[in-house]
Scaffold this motif. Structure first.
Motif, PDB file in Angstrom:
ATOM      1  N   THR A   6     -35.968 -21.392   1.557  1.00 21.38           N
ATOM      2  CA  THR A   6     -35.213 -21.634   1.013  1.00 21.38           C
ATOM      3  C   THR A   6     -35.425 -20.889  -0.378  1.00 21.38           C
ATOM      4  OG1 THR A   6     -36.600 -23.368   0.471  1.00 21.38           O
ATOM      5  CG2 THR A   6     -35.254 -24.229   1.387  1.00 21.38           C
ATOM      6  N   TYR A   7     -36.392 -20.286  -0.218  1.00 22.50           N
ATOM      7  CA  TYR A   7     -36.680 -19.173  -1.840  1.00 22.50           C
ATOM      8  C   TYR A   7     -35.333 -18.461  -1.704  1.00 22.50           C
ATOM      9  CZ  TYR A   7     -41.064 -20.722  -2.554  1.00 22.50           C
ATOM     10  OH  TYR A   7     -41.906 -20.861  -3.236  1.00 22.50           O
ATOM     11  N   THR A   8     -34.071 -18.094  -0.663  1.00 21.43           N
ATOM     12  CA  THR A   8     -33.395 -17.438  -0.778  1.00 21.43           C
ATOM     13  C   THR A   8     -32.225 -18.296  -0.398  1.00 21.43           C
ATOM     14  OG1 THR A   8     -33.046 -17.215   1.658  1.00 21.43           O
ATOM     15  CG2 THR A   8     -34.240 -15.662   1.216  1.00 21.43           C
ATOM     16  N   PHE A   9     -32.051 -19.067  -0.849  1.00 21.99           N
ATOM     17  CA  PHE A   9     -31.060 -19.830  -1.258  1.00 21.99           C
ATOM     18  C   PHE A   9     -30.083 -20.179  -3.158  1.00 21.99           C
ATOM     19  CE2 PHE A   9     -31.575 -24.382   1.639  1.00 21.99           C
ATOM     20  CZ  PHE A   9     -32.109 -23.855   2.388  1.00 21.99           C
ATOM     21  N   ALA A  10     -28.992 -19.841  -2.994  1.00 21.64           N
ATOM     22  CA  ALA A  10     -27.941 -19.686  -4.012  1.00 21.64           C
ATOM     23  C   ALA A  10     -28.322 -21.278  -5.020  1.00 21.64           C
ATOM     24  CB  ALA A  10     -26.353 -19.027  -3.671  1.00 21.64           C
ATOM     25  N   ALA A  11     -27.808 -21.428  -6.010  1.00 19.18           N
ATOM     26  CA  ALA A  11     -27.816 -22.630  -6.662  1.00 19.18           C
ATOM     27  C   ALA A  11     -26.625 -23.110  -7.277  1.00 19.18           C
ATOM     28  CB  ALA A  11     -28.679 -21.801  -8.510  1.00 19.18           C
ATOM     29  N   ASP A  42     -17.631 -22.904  -4.697  1.00 17.92           N
ATOM     30  CA  ASP A  42     -16.612 -23.073  -3.542  1.00 17.92           C
ATOM     31  C   ASP A  42     -15.120 -24.034  -3.257  1.00 17.92           C
ATOM     32  OD1 ASP A  42     -17.257 -20.017  -4.001  1.00 17.92           O
ATOM     33  OD2 ASP A  42     -17.660 -20.998  -1.478  1.00 17.92           O
ATOM     34  N   GLY A  43     -15.844 -24.813  -4.691  1.00 14.11           N
ATOM     35  CA  GLY A  43     -14.693 -26.363  -5.064  1.00 14.11           C
ATOM     36  C   GLY A  43     -14.680 -27.488  -4.436  1.00 14.11           C
ATOM     37  N   ARG A  44     -15.667 -27.048  -2.793  1.00  7.84           N
ATOM     38  CA  ARG A  44     -15.617 -28.307  -2.394  1.00  7.84           C
ATOM     39  C   ARG A  44     -16.397 -29.518  -2.524  1.00  7.84           C
ATOM     40  NH1 ARG A  44     -16.962 -28.446   4.717  1.00  7.84           N
ATOM     41  NH2 ARG A  44     -16.520 -30.116   4.546  1.00  7.84           N
ATOM     42  N   GLU A  45     -16.373 -30.254  -2.654  1.00 11.86           N
ATOM     43  CA  GLU A  45     -17.676 -31.347  -2.847  1.00 11.86           C
ATOM     44  C   GLU A  45     -19.115 -31.421  -1.783  1.00 11.86           C
ATOM     45  OE1 GLU A  45     -18.399 -35.501  -4.653  1.00 11.86           O
ATOM     46  OE2 GLU A  45     -17.578 -34.846  -5.797  1.00 11.86           O
ATOM     47  N   TYR A  46     -19.822 -30.900  -1.985  1.00  7.29           N
ATOM     48  CA  TYR A  46     -21.395 -32.007  -0.433  1.00  7.29           C
ATOM     49  C   TYR A  46     -21.765 -33.322  -1.150  1.00  7.29           C
ATOM     50  CZ  TYR A  46     -19.857 -27.644   1.193  1.00  7.29           C
ATOM     51  OH  TYR A  46     -19.099 -26.374   1.840  1.00  7.29           O
ATOM     52  N   VAL A  47     -22.586 -34.100  -0.799  1.00 10.34           N
ATOM     53  CA  VAL A  47     -23.982 -34.907  -0.799  1.00 10.34           C
ATOM     54  C   VAL A  47     -24.921 -34.488   0.203  1.00 10.34           C
ATOM     55  CG1 VAL A  47     -24.322 -37.056  -1.184  1.00 10.34           C
ATOM     56  CG2 VAL A  47     -22.271 -36.922  -1.511  1.00 10.34           C
ATOM     57  N   GLY A  48     -26.111 -34.494  -0.710  1.00  4.66           N
ATOM     58  CA  GLY A  48     -27.514 -33.804  -0.555  1.00  4.66           C
ATOM     59  C   GLY A  48     -28.383 -35.354  -0.450  1.00  4.66           C
ATOM     60  N   HIS A  79     -30.326 -26.108  -4.661  1.00  2.00           N
ATOM     61  CA  HIS A  79     -30.057 -25.403  -3.626  1.00  2.00           C
ATOM     62  C   HIS A  79     -29.511 -25.633  -2.792  1.00  2.00           C
ATOM     63  CE1 HIS A  79     -32.731 -23.743  -7.645  1.00  2.00           C
ATOM     64  NE2 HIS A  79     -33.514 -24.919  -7.635  1.00  2.00           N
ATOM     65  N   HIS A  80     -28.680 -24.257  -1.986  1.00  2.00           N
ATOM     66  CA  HIS A  80     -27.704 -24.345  -0.869  1.00  2.00           C
ATOM     67  C   HIS A  80     -28.299 -22.833  -0.053  1.00  2.00           C
ATOM     68  CE1 HIS A  80     -24.162 -22.388  -2.570  1.00  2.00           C
ATOM     69  NE2 HIS A  80     -24.588 -22.590  -3.424  1.00  2.00           N
ATOM     70  N   ALA A  81     -28.116 -23.313   1.107  1.00  2.00           N
ATOM     71  CA  ALA A  81     -28.115 -22.189   1.874  1.00  2.00           C
ATOM     72  C   ALA A  81     -26.604 -21.063   2.073  1.00  2.00           C
ATOM     73  CB  ALA A  81     -27.627 -21.863   3.781  1.00  2.00           C
ATOM     74  N   ALA A  82     -26.401 -20.101   1.345  1.00  2.00           N
ATOM     75  CA  ALA A  82     -25.193 -19.446   1.289  1.00  2.00           C
ATOM     76  C   ALA A  82     -24.137 -19.514   2.342  1.00  2.00           C
ATOM     77  CB  ALA A  82     -25.422 -18.096   1.099  1.00  2.00           C
ATOM     78  N   GLY A  83     -24.533 -19.544   3.576  1.00  2.00           N
ATOM     79  CA  GLY A  83     -23.437 -19.642   4.566  1.00  2.00           C
ATOM     80  C   GLY A  83     -23.744 -21.378   4.608  1.00  2.00           C
ATOM     81  N   ASP A  84     -24.172 -22.188   4.647  1.00  2.00           N
ATOM     82  CA  ASP A  84     -24.342 -23.374   4.769  1.00  2.00           C
ATOM     83  C   ASP A  84     -24.385 -24.684   3.887  1.00  2.00           C
ATOM     84  OD1 ASP A  84     -23.812 -26.054   6.364  1.00  2.00           O
ATOM     85  OD2 ASP A  84     -25.267 -25.753   7.222  1.00  2.00           O
ATOM     86  N   PRO A  85     -22.872 -24.302   2.976  1.00  2.00           N
ATOM     87  CA  PRO A  85     -23.768 -25.183   1.509  1.00  2.00           C
ATOM     88  C   PRO A  85     -24.413 -26.703   2.035  1.00  2.00           C
ATOM     89  CG  PRO A  85     -21.940 -23.635   1.095  1.00  2.00           C
ATOM     90  CD  PRO A  85     -21.901 -23.286   2.428  1.00  2.00           C
TER      91      PRO A  85
END
Length: 105
Positions: A6-11, A42-48, A79-85
Motif C-alpha cells: 500500500t506504500y505504492t498506492f496512488a492517492a 479517472d471519472g469513475r466512482e468507487y466505494v471502499g 490510497h488505491h492500487a494504480a492498476g486496480d482502483p
C-alpha cells in the motif's frame, strides 16, 4: 505483503459516507471499525470499506479514537492500487498489531 504494497498506492480525494465501531462477541467482546467511503479515479466512482489492510478486531478505545476522526462527510485521502482502483485503503502501510509482530521476529 499487502500492507507494505500500500506504500505504492496512488492517492485520490474521498469522503466518508459512514463510520461506526462494531462489537463482536459477548463475554469478551472485541471491536472493529466499520467504515465506508467514496472516491473517484479517472471519472469513475468507487466505494471502499478498508481502513487498513488486516485491520481486525481490537480494543474499543482504539477504534473509538479512530472513529472520532472519521465522521460522515469528512474529506479523506484514499490510497488505491494504480492498476486496480477498487483496491483501496484509508491508512497505508503496516499498522496495529502487525508492527509488534514484525518487531519481535
Amino acid at each position: 505483503a499487502r500492507q507494505v504494497r500500500t506504500y505504492t498506492f496512488a492517492a485520490a480525494d474521498g469522503v466518508v459516507v459512514r463510520s461506526d465501531v462494531r462489537r463482536h462477541g459477548t463475554k469478551k467482546p472485541s471491536y472493529s471499525l466499520d467504515v465506508e467511503y467514496r472516491y473517484a479515479v479517472d471519472g469513475r466512482e468507487y466505494v471502499g470499506t478498508v481502513f487498513y489492510p488486516g485491520a481486525g478486531a481490537g480494543q474499543k478505545a482504539v477504534w473509538d479514537a479512530v472513529h472520532a476522526t472519521l465522521p460522515a462527510g469528512r474529506a479523506v485521502v484514499v490510497h488505491h492500487a494504480a492498476g486496480d482502483p477498487a483496491d483501496a485503503v484509508l491508512a497505508r502501510g503496516v499498522q496495529g498489531p502487525t508492527v509488534l509482530i514484525v518487531l519481535f521476529l
